[in-house]
Scaffold this active site. Structure first.
Site, PDB file in Angstrom:
ATOM      1  CB  CYS A  23      -0.911   0.015   1.214  1.00  0.00           C
ATOM      2  SG  CYS A  23       0.038   0.065   2.730  1.00  0.00           S
ATOM      3  CB  CYS A  92      -1.677  -3.650   7.984  1.00  0.00           C
ATOM      4  SG  CYS A  92      -2.775  -3.495   6.579  1.00  0.00           S
TER       5      CYS A  92
HETATM    6 FE1  FES Z   1      -1.236   0.254   4.415  1.00  0.00          FE
HETATM    7 FE2  FES Z   1      -2.522  -1.201   6.135  1.00  0.00          FE
HETATM    8  S1  FES Z   1      -3.250  -0.518   4.243  1.00  0.00           S
HETATM    9  S2  FES Z   1      -0.543  -0.417   6.308  1.00  0.00           S
END
Ligand code: FES
Length: 112
Positions: A23, A92
């Site tokens: 992400c 994450c």
């Molecule tokens: Fe980026 Fe969880 S979506 S750390």
């Protein structure tokens, strides 16, 4: 909801920073170490809620531990403590454990 240990430590004994390839979020962990025991730990993240929750958990788990034990804290311990995370959120929780490992490696490098 109430993350603990958020912030920065000035002149840390160890510092770790990792980016999340999935992400693009960032995690930074600072540790203070005395006689190989983690006496203080703080984190800063631009990650999502799961990243913040797991970082808070990792810092709580690591505080007071010997660096050689703290380095064994894995992604799975973290998710277990949180009663499991949905699979799409596992990446994450990796951030926090990885940043902790980096911080400990940094500490060991400086100590030499
Ligand atoms: Fe980026 Fe969880 S979506 S750390």
């Amino acid at each position: 909801m109430n993350p603990k240990n958020v912030g920065v430590i000035e002149n840390p004994d160890g510092y770790g920073k990792v980016g999340n390839p999935v992400c693009g979020d960032l995690m930074e962990i600072y540790i203070k170490v005395k006689d190989d025991i983690i006496t203080d730990i703080k984190f800063k993240t631009f990650g999502c809620g799961s990243a913040i929750a797991t970082s808070s958990m990792v810092t709580e788990l690591a505080k007071g531990q010997h660096v050689d034990d703290a380095i064994k804290i894995t992604r799975n311990d973290v998710a277990d403590e949180l009663d499991g995370l949905p699979p799409q959120k596992m990446h994450c929780s990796n951030l926090a454990a990885d940043a902790l490992h980096e911080a400990i490696k940094d500490y060991k490098k400086k100590k030499k």
